[in-house]
Every structure is written in structure tokens, then in C-alpha cells.
Design an enzyme around this catalytic site. Structure first.
Site, PDB file in Angstrom:
ATOM      1  NE  ARG A 148      55.721  27.412 -35.787  1.00 35.47           N
ATOM      2  CZ  ARG A 148      57.157  27.628 -36.103  1.00 35.47           C
ATOM      3  NH1 ARG A 148      57.908  26.617 -36.338  1.00 35.47           N
ATOM      4  NH2 ARG A 148      57.570  28.907 -36.319  1.00 35.47           N
TER       5      ARG A 148
ATOM      6  CE  LYS B 149      72.195  41.488 -26.639  1.00 36.97           C
ATOM      7  NZ  LYS B 149      73.236  40.565 -27.285  1.00 36.97           N
TER       8      LYS B 149
ATOM      9  N   GLY C 165      58.331  34.548 -30.562  1.00 34.25           N
ATOM     10  CA  GLY C 165      58.443  33.486 -29.525  1.00 34.25           C
ATOM     11  C   GLY C 165      58.200  33.912 -28.202  1.00 34.25           C
TER      12      GLY C 165
ATOM     13  N   GLY D 248      60.484  34.574 -37.482  1.00 35.66           N
ATOM     14  CA  GLY D 248      61.415  35.405 -38.350  1.00 35.66           C
ATOM     15  C   GLY D 248      60.312  35.904 -39.483  1.00 35.66           C
TER      16      GLY D 248
END
Length: 394
Positions: free
Chosen positions: A36, A195, A352, A375
Site C-alpha cells: 500500500r 459464505k 484480501g 471493503g
């Protein structure tokens, strides 16, 4: 997309407030992955080349509006200086930025202490944003990974001063717009992970935007169960099967081809090199679990990729963390990388686990674009408006 870049701004002699994301992983006080930090270097260098003076604003951890010494930006400062190849003046407080020392005035680049030490940051307090704005002449937003947060330094500042996207923000927006906004078809999305419940909005948005949706990982088990298939002891959200059925129906109506594995790799235990077998997707033994997609499934994905022009990838196809259940992810990723390198496929990936999986497969370097945003990348793929992006368009 109606937002300005550094190319549209006169920065000569200007103080530029640059919102960056250097919230990097650290162990024993040492940065373990400087990706980053490295990604903001082009923005800082371009501002300097245009005669501007960058004051970097960033967060580190979640101090919740209080000073937490372990979350001081002094921790990643050495890695930042190494990446930039120059010293960076560190400003301890907002008051210090408002009344800069001779050392700060002389420095080419300065870094303000963790902006989340101030309660006004996450509240997007208008007075706090106005106070910040007085520190500079131009706002440059270069933290796409924080653009889904409406904070003072990600959204509020854009309302107080001329604003533009930095090079990383520009690259992220152009890549995502190319993948989902105005993509070259056919478009394929690979969505994996544990999920369905965490990616409901994502799946719901994608079935209306892509031609093929490849579902892998534990999520695929839930979709198989929704079709009445017994998945044995596999990771599966049995309470989500009705929702999975609804997504299948929605996809059919939208003309989106949902791709589930026709064959799977099963084992009795979740451990490296566990004894395993390849079986049809409806032949998982009651005492075993599905841990990867099988070779026929990989072959089908490869064929789909051969005919595709655009790929969006989020999540692994199996339990990629342990061998040999990383095979499907590795094979499909390498295929996508090969096509991308040859110039026949535009591939955009993020999240990620995704980045880790693509790096492990040795495929990341040849993807067209790998997002460092977690996100924010997901929310964009879900079709949501990101406050930090919307503010730049205002």
C-alpha cells in the site's frame, strides 16, 4: 466519470493535502507488507514534479478518536521514507500542522499523525473538515480503499477545496469502470469464499452485469445444496439455500450463466495432503467434505475464460491455503494470467484472500489490475455509491 486527476490541477507552489492509505500490516514494529505504501509513490512524485508540496493524511488501525501510541504513524514512517527515497517530516499534532516548524516548512513531504486520533474524523464533522482544509490549497484523494467511508479526510475535505484523484485512486476507478461500468463483453466474474451470506449483494448485482458467474469455495456448496445435492460434511450455509435459489432464478432471468463445479475434490479431514478423491458434485460421501473444484470444473472455467474479454475475480475456488486443495484456484488463476499477458483478457481482482491466492498461484503480476482495497472494492462491485468517490464528482 466526471472527476479530475492530477493532470487537471495547477499545483505549482500549492500545498496539497493528500489522503493516502498506509494502513499496512506490522509485526514487532516492522512493516511486513509495504504494498500500500509503494502504491502511493507515483502520486507523491507527480505532485512534487508539478511544484506542489504534499502533506500526507492517513489512518493506522482503529483508535476510535483517541491517541493510541501503538497506532502512531511513526510505525510505518521508515517504510514510507524508504519507498519514497526521501525523508518525510513528521507532524505530531494538528496544531503542529497549523503552526509548522522551520523543519516542516523546509521538508519536501510531510506526514500528519494518525487522523483517526481525532473524533471529528470518523464523524465527518464539518468544522473539523474545514479546519483540515485550511492546511492546504488542493485536496488529492488517493485512498480508494477508504473511499467507502464518509470521513472528514475522505469525503468532507472535497467540499472545502479544489479536489482531484491521485494516481492510485485514478487507476482503481478506471480499472473498475472498465470491468463493470462499460466492460468489453463477454464478462466473467469469479466469486469464491466461505459464505454466501457475506456476498449476497455482490452476487445480486453481478448476475445483472456479467455473462458468466463462476461460484467457488464454500459458497458453491450452498448453491449445490439449493439444488437438492447432498454435500456431506462440507462447509455449507443450509439456512441460505432459499436465497441461493432466488439468485439462480434471478440469474436465469437476466441471461447470466451460473457456473458451479460439475466435479469436486473431497476428503475426510481439513488438513494438508489429506487423502482425497475426485467425485461428481452429487457424489460427496456423507462423512466427507468438498474442499476444491475438480479437474472437469477447472477445464470448463478455462474454456469460458478463453472466450471472455473481461474478468472480475473475488475469492478462491477452494481451500487454497492447503495443498492440494489449491489446485483449482491456481490453475484458473494461471489461465487468466496467461490470457491477460497475451492481451486477450482484461482482468481485475481484489479482496484480501483473492490477492493472497493470486500471489500464491504466481499469477498476480500478469493480471491487468489488482486492487489493494478490500471493503471499498466489494462495495463498488455490489453497485453501491462510495462517498469518497461521489465527493470528487461534486
Amino acid at each position: 466519470m466526471a472527476w479530475k486527476t492530477l493532470d487537471d490541477m495547477d499545483l505549482n507552489g500549492k500545498r496539497v493535502l493528500v489522503r493516502v492509505d498506509i494502513n499496512v500490516p506490522v509485526a514487532d514494529g516492522i512493516v511486513t507488507d509495504a504494498t500500500r505504501i509503494e502504491r502511493i509513490v507515483p502520486t507523491v512524485n507527480d505532485i512534487l514534479a508539478k511544484g506542489g508540496k504534499p502533506l500526507l493524511i492517513a489512518h493506522f488501525g482503529r483508535p476510535k478518536g483517541k491517541v493510541v501510541l501503538d497506532m502512531s504513524l511513526r510505525v510505518p514512517l521508515p517504510a514510507l521514507e524508504a519507498a519514497l527515497g526521501r525523508s518525510v517530516a513528521f507532524i505530531e499534532t494538528l496544531e503542529g500542522a497549523e503552526n509548522p516548524t522551520a523543519e516542516v516548512e523546509a521538508a519536501e513531504v510531510a506526514l500528519l499523525e494518525n487522523i483517526r486520533f481525532h473524533p471529528g474524523e470518523e464523524k465527518n464533522d464539518a468544522e473539523f473538515a474545514a479546519r483540515l482544509a485550511k492546511l492546504g490549497d488542493v485536496f488529492c484523494s488517493d485512498a480508494f480503499s477508504a473511499a467507502h467511508r464518509a470521513h472528514a479526510s475522505t469525503e468532507g475535505l472535497a467540499h472545502h477545496m479544489p479536489a482531484c484523484a491521485g494516481r492510485l485512486m485514478q487507476a482503481e476507478l478506471e480499472a473498475l469502470e472498465g470491468a463493470l461500468g462499460q466492460p468489453v463483453r463477454p464478462v466473467v466474474a469469479v466469486v469464491g469464499g466461505a459464505k454466501v451470506s457475506t456476498k449476497l449483494e455482490l452476487l445480486g448485482n453481478l448476475v445483472e452485469k456479467v455473462d458468466h458467474l463462476v461460484i467457488g469455495g464454500g459458497m458453491a456448496n450452498t448453491f449445490l445444496a439449493a439444488q437438492g445435492i447432498d454435500v456431506g460434511k462440507s462447509l455449507c450455509e443450509h439456512d441460505m439455500t432459499d436465497t441461493a435459489s432466488e439468485i439462480l432464478t434471478k440469474a436465469s432471468a437476466a441471461g447470466c450463466d451460473i457456473v458451479l463445479p460439475a466435479d469436486v475434490v473431497v476428503a475426510a479431514e481439513f488438513k494438508a495432503n489429506a487423502e482425497n478423491a475426485v467425485v461428481a458434485n452429487d457424489a460427496c460421501p456423507a462423512d466427507q467434505m468438498i474442499l476444491d473444484a475438480g479437474p472437469a470444473a477447472v477445464e470448463k472455467i478455462s474454456t469460458i475464460l478463453d472466450g471472455a474479454k473481461t474478468l472480475i475475480w473475488n475469492g478462491p475456488l477452494g481451500a487454497f491455503e492447503i495443498e492440494p486443495f489449491d489446485t483449482a484456484t491456481n490453475s484458473a488463476a494461471q489461465k487468466a494470467a496467461q490470457l491477460s499477458k497475451a492481451g486477450s483478457l482484461t482482468s481485475v481482482a481484489g479482496g484480501g484472500d483473492t490477492v493472497a491466492a493470486l500471489n500464491q498461484a504466481g499469477a498476480a503480476a500478469d493480471f491487468t489490475y489488482i486492487s489493494t482495497a478490500g471493503g471499498a472494492f466489494l462495495e463498488w462491485m455490489e453497485g453501491k455509491t462510495l462517498p469518497g468517490v461521489a465527493a470528487l464528482q461534486g
